[in-house]
Design a protein around this motif. Structure first.
Motif, PDB file in Angstrom:
ATOM      1  N   MET A 279       0.806  -1.216   0.000  1.00 15.51           N
ATOM      2  CA  MET A 279       0.000   0.000   0.000  1.00 15.51           C
ATOM      3  C   MET A 279       0.846   1.277   0.000  1.00 15.51           C
ATOM      4  N   ILE A 280       2.152   1.142  -0.061  1.00 15.03           N
ATOM      5  CA  ILE A 280       2.976   2.326  -0.324  1.00 15.03           C
ATOM      6  C   ILE A 280       2.566   2.916  -1.671  1.00 15.03           C
ATOM      7  N   GLU A 281       2.227   2.051  -2.619  1.00 19.07           N
ATOM      8  CA  GLU A 281       1.799   2.498  -3.938  1.00 19.07           C
ATOM      9  C   GLU A 281       0.348   2.118  -4.232  1.00 19.07           C
ATOM     10  N   SER A 282      -0.047   0.921  -3.875  1.00 21.27           N
ATOM     11  CA  SER A 282      -1.360   0.399  -4.248  1.00 21.27           C
ATOM     12  C   SER A 282      -2.452   0.874  -3.293  1.00 21.27           C
ATOM     13  N   PRO A 283      -3.686   1.075  -3.786  1.00 19.91           N
ATOM     14  CA  PRO A 283      -4.781   1.477  -2.897  1.00 19.91           C
ATOM     15  C   PRO A 283      -5.334   0.334  -2.047  1.00 19.91           C
ATOM     16  N   THR A 284      -4.938  -0.898  -2.335  1.00 16.90           N
ATOM     17  CA  THR A 284      -5.379  -2.043  -1.543  1.00 16.90           C
ATOM     18  C   THR A 284      -4.188  -2.964  -1.279  1.00 16.90           C
ATOM     19  N   PRO A 285      -4.193  -3.690  -0.167  1.00 16.11           N
ATOM     20  CA  PRO A 285      -3.089  -4.614   0.121  1.00 16.11           C
ATOM     21  C   PRO A 285      -3.284  -5.945  -0.585  1.00 16.11           C
ATOM     22  N   THR A 286      -2.261  -6.760  -0.543  1.00  9.91           N
ATOM     23  CA  THR A 286      -2.393  -8.123  -1.058  1.00  9.91           C
ATOM     24  C   THR A 286      -3.148  -8.965  -0.035  1.00  9.91           C
ATOM     25  N   ARG A 287      -3.670 -10.092  -0.490  1.00 13.22           N
ATOM     26  CA  ARG A 287      -4.380 -11.001   0.433  1.00 13.22           C
ATOM     27  C   ARG A 287      -3.410 -11.559   1.470  1.00 13.22           C
ATOM     28  N   ALA A 288      -2.154 -11.765   1.049  1.00 13.03           N
ATOM     29  CA  ALA A 288      -1.162 -12.273   1.999  1.00 13.03           C
ATOM     30  C   ALA A 288      -0.898 -11.256   3.103  1.00 13.03           C
ATOM     31  N   GLU A 289      -0.858  -9.964   2.760  1.00 11.39           N
ATOM     32  CA  GLU A 289      -0.640  -8.925   3.764  1.00 11.39           C
ATOM     33  C   GLU A 289      -1.817  -8.846   4.725  1.00 11.39           C
ATOM     34  N   ALA A 290      -3.033  -8.984   4.197  1.00  7.92           N
ATOM     35  CA  ALA A 290      -4.211  -8.999   5.061  1.00  7.92           C
ATOM     36  C   ALA A 290      -4.139 -10.168   6.040  1.00  7.92           C
ATOM     37  N   SER A 291      -3.702 -11.312   5.542  1.00 10.12           N
ATOM     38  CA  SER A 291      -3.578 -12.488   6.398  1.00 10.12           C
ATOM     39  C   SER A 291      -2.488 -12.296   7.450  1.00 10.12           C
ATOM     40  N   ASP A 292      -1.379 -11.662   7.062  1.00 10.65           N
ATOM     41  CA  ASP A 292      -0.284 -11.401   7.992  1.00 10.65           C
ATOM     42  C   ASP A 292      -0.747 -10.489   9.132  1.00 10.65           C
ATOM     43  N   THR A 293      -1.490  -9.432   8.785  1.00  7.75           N
ATOM     44  CA  THR A 293      -2.015  -8.525   9.802  1.00  7.75           C
ATOM     45  C   THR A 293      -2.957  -9.256  10.741  1.00  7.75           C
ATOM     46  N   ALA A 294      -3.870 -10.048  10.160  1.00  6.79           N
ATOM     47  CA  ALA A 294      -4.812 -10.804  10.980  1.00  6.79           C
ATOM     48  C   ALA A 294      -4.090 -11.805  11.880  1.00  6.79           C
ATOM     49  N   SER A 295      -3.030 -12.417  11.354  1.00  2.28           N
ATOM     50  CA  SER A 295      -2.287 -13.408  12.150  1.00  2.28           C
ATOM     51  C   SER A 295      -1.717 -12.786  13.422  1.00  2.28           C
ATOM     52  N   ALA A 296      -1.201 -11.552  13.324  1.00  5.87           N
ATOM     53  CA  ALA A 296      -0.682 -10.871  14.508  1.00  5.87           C
ATOM     54  C   ALA A 296      -1.790 -10.658  15.534  1.00  5.87           C
ATOM     55  N   ALA A 297      -2.982 -10.301  15.042  1.00  5.65           N
ATOM     56  CA  ALA A 297      -4.117 -10.113  15.954  1.00  5.65           C
ATOM     57  C   ALA A 297      -4.560 -11.441  16.556  1.00  5.65           C
ATOM     58  N   TYR A 298      -4.572 -12.502  15.759  1.00  5.02           N
ATOM     59  CA  TYR A 298      -4.956 -13.819  16.276  1.00  5.02           C
ATOM     60  C   TYR A 298      -3.990 -14.306  17.353  1.00  5.02           C
ATOM     61  N   LEU A 299      -2.727 -13.885  17.268  1.00  4.84           N
ATOM     62  CA  LEU A 299      -1.749 -14.242  18.294  1.00  4.84           C
ATOM     63  C   LEU A 299      -1.926 -13.406  19.562  1.00  4.84           C
ATOM     64  N   GLY A 300      -2.777 -12.389  19.489  1.00 12.02           N
ATOM     65  CA  GLY A 300      -3.049 -11.570  20.667  1.00 12.02           C
ATOM     66  C   GLY A 300      -2.154 -10.365  20.817  1.00 12.02           C
ATOM     67  N   ALA A 301      -1.487  -9.927  19.731  1.00 16.50           N
ATOM     68  CA  ALA A 301      -0.646  -8.727  19.809  1.00 16.50           C
ATOM     69  C   ALA A 301      -1.490  -7.526  20.211  1.00 16.50           C
ATOM     70  N   ASP A 302      -0.893  -6.610  20.958  1.00 19.70           N
ATOM     71  CA  ASP A 302      -1.606  -5.404  21.372  1.00 19.70           C
ATOM     72  C   ASP A 302      -1.770  -4.420  20.231  1.00 19.70           C
ATOM     73  N   CYS A 303      -0.795  -4.417  19.313  1.00 11.11           N
ATOM     74  CA  CYS A 303      -0.733  -3.330  18.344  1.00 11.11           C
ATOM     75  C   CYS A 303      -0.002  -3.807  17.100  1.00 11.11           C
ATOM     76  N   VAL A 304      -0.387  -3.286  15.944  1.00  7.73           N
ATOM     77  CA  VAL A 304       0.348  -3.527  14.705  1.00  7.73           C
ATOM     78  C   VAL A 304       0.764  -2.165  14.147  1.00  7.73           C
ATOM     79  N   MET A 305       1.890  -2.147  13.459  1.00  5.33           N
ATOM     80  CA  MET A 305       2.471  -0.873  13.051  1.00  5.33           C
ATOM     81  C   MET A 305       2.554  -0.734  11.539  1.00  5.33           C
ATOM     82  N   LEU A 306       2.242   0.456  11.064  1.00  3.34           N
ATOM     83  CA  LEU A 306       2.451   0.829   9.673  1.00  3.34           C
ATOM     84  C   LEU A 306       3.693   1.711   9.600  1.00  3.34           C
TER      85      LEU A 306
END
Length: 472
Positions: A279-306
């Motif tokens: 998303m530095i260039e694209s208006p939408t992320p890849t499906r893999a990036e969406a899954s990576d973000t969700a995985s951090a939340a599923y592990l119980g992380a407090d915060c994710v960073m851009l």
């Protein structure tokens, strides 16, 4: 609507205007990272002012994280500003800020002193790879294994070799003093290798009550992780440099280990780097990036960073909004909620305050309350509840503005700044008022209040009350 897993957005050229920062808060950012690797103190002072004003305008408690550069090894100024690297070719590396055409300037004597024949050298987050053919005190020869176009000031990593670098450079010390003076909420210490690195930084912070984040990005830190977790106030899984210095396949395991140990200690943990990189260039992320973000939340992380997504990207507000959608989808997954909550029960409470917090998380679900209200001065009571990952929102009510901002980074907590109460009855009334404003209450709705009597005693949480709140 803010997800349980919070969003930390990096400010930069694409996102430092007042209207842009306000839009990012409204899109779902709960904290902003100031990257002290770039920009002047004047630039950062202006950002401090804008963030505080935007937070007040939007009615949100927003944390500021001052991220120190650390002892980062970087390439100097190349002749012509760039060097085209070819596979299998040998290149001279010279000590200094500049070098003749065709050579690579490296202004770090420690690197020349430490490198030996056969060592691997990586540049630009692993994009370029070299092998040392000839070591030397002021001149070395590198053989290029992964080619490309090298430009000025790119980072250098030496996987597998520990360099004798100071935890705080002169620049870091100056930046730290400035950030403390500006009233930063968190200080992120880069390239932490031992708990002593954190103690050194804390000794330089004077009377500041800013919290200290240990960025885990060196393999050596993984061997001393327990001591680092014990000393830090929060942890960051800094996957950029960590992913260069560790084998690629070892990074997911390291991420899980850091998150697990931080959660067991009841300390916030942030997952960072390349979350929505496209998303530095694209208006939408890849499906893999969406899954990576969700995985951090599923592990119980407090915060994710851009990082670059909001600092220099073309769509900073969209990146935050899309990340928020992904994180809220995790919140709505009942099965995930049970898994995250179950993982939080592995640590037995060790103090009276922790026992009350654990009881509140259990009781809230059984009683069907709308929220848990944690009355806190330092934030400890709210953190103790949030570490249990309860199934209902946690409202941290505090008269301490710094604590309110710091709590914005923690899982599931909505900090609410209130007037200091004098009695428990006053506090109970105040809690009911907050619940009416912040919760979706129905007729006969209830909230659970936990607090310390007398108030203002650190670690003194000893009371739990079920409060029926008339929504009218």
């Amino acid at each position: 609507m803010i997800a349980n897993t919070k969003i930390l957005a990096t400010l930069g050229p694409a996102s430092s205007a007042s209207h842009r920062i306000e839009a990012m808060i409204r899109a779902g950012a709960s904290a902003f990272r100031f990257n002290f690797s770039h920009g002047s103190h004047e630039d950062h002072a202006e950002r401090f002012r804008i963030v505080r004003e935007a937070a007040e305008k939007t009615g949100r408690q927003i944390a500021i994280v001052s991220d120190l550069q650390g002892p980062k090894l970087r390439v100097g100024k190349l002749a012509g500003g760039e060097l085209a690297l070819s596979y299998g070719e040998s290149y001279e590396a010279v000590l200094g800020e500049s070098a003749p055409e065709g050579a690579i300037p490296i202004p770090h004597r420690e690197l020349f002193d430490a490198l030996q024949k056969g060592d691997v050298v990586m540049m630009n987050d692993g994009a370029f790879r070299f092998t040392v053919e000839e070591p030397g005190a002021e001149r070395m020869v590198f053989r290029c294994e992964v080619p490309g176009k090298l430009t000025n000031n790119k980072g250098i990593n030496i996987p597998g070799r520990k360099l004798p670098l100071a935890a705080l450079t002169e620049k870091d010390a100056a930046d730290l003093a400035f950030a403390v003076e500006q009233g930063t909420d968190y200080v992120a210490l880069s390239f932490v290798q031992t708990a002593d690195d954190l103690r050194l930084a804390r000794s330089k912070m004077g009377e500041s009550r800013a919290k200290l984040i240990a960025k885990i990005e060196k393999p050596g830190a993984m061997t001393e992780l327990a001591e680092i977790v014990a000393e830090a106030d929060a942890l960051m899984v800094a996957r950029g440099d960590l992913g260069v210095e560790l084998p690629l396949e070892a990074v997911p395991r390291a991420q899980r280990q850091i998150i697990r140990m931080a959660r067991e200690a009841g300390k916030p943990v942030i997952v960072a780097t390349q979350m929505l990189e496209s998303m530095i260039e694209s208006p939408t992320p890849t499906r893999a990036e969406a899954s990576d973000t969700a995985s951090a939340a599923y592990l119980g992380a407090d915060c994710v960073m851009l990082s670059a997504e909001t600092a220099v990207g073309r769509h900073p507000e969209s990146a935050i909004a899309i990340m928020g959608r992904i994180l809220r989808a995790v919140d709505e997954d009942e099965g995930a909620g049970r898994e995250i909550g179950f993982a939080a029960q592995t640590t037995d409470p060790k103090s009276g305050a922790e026992i009350i917090a654990a009881a509140a998380a259990w009781s809230a679900e059984k009683a069907g309350v709308s929220a848990i209200l944690a009355a806190t001065l330092s934030g400890g009571t709210a953190y103790a509840v949030a570490r249990r990952r309860p199934a209902v929102p946690v409202l941290a009510i505090t008269p301490n503005a710094l604590s309110a901002r710091q709590l914005a980074l923690a899982w599931g907590i909505k900090p609410v700044l209130v007037q200091k109460d004098e009695t428990f009855e006053e506090l109970s009334k105040q809690a009911a008022d907050v619940a009416r404003t912040e919760c979706e209450l129905t007729e006969g709705g209830c909230v659970l209040l936990i607090a310390g009597i007398p108030s203002g005693v650190k670690g003194g949480t000893n009371t739990m009350r079920l409060i029926e709140v008339d929504p009218k």
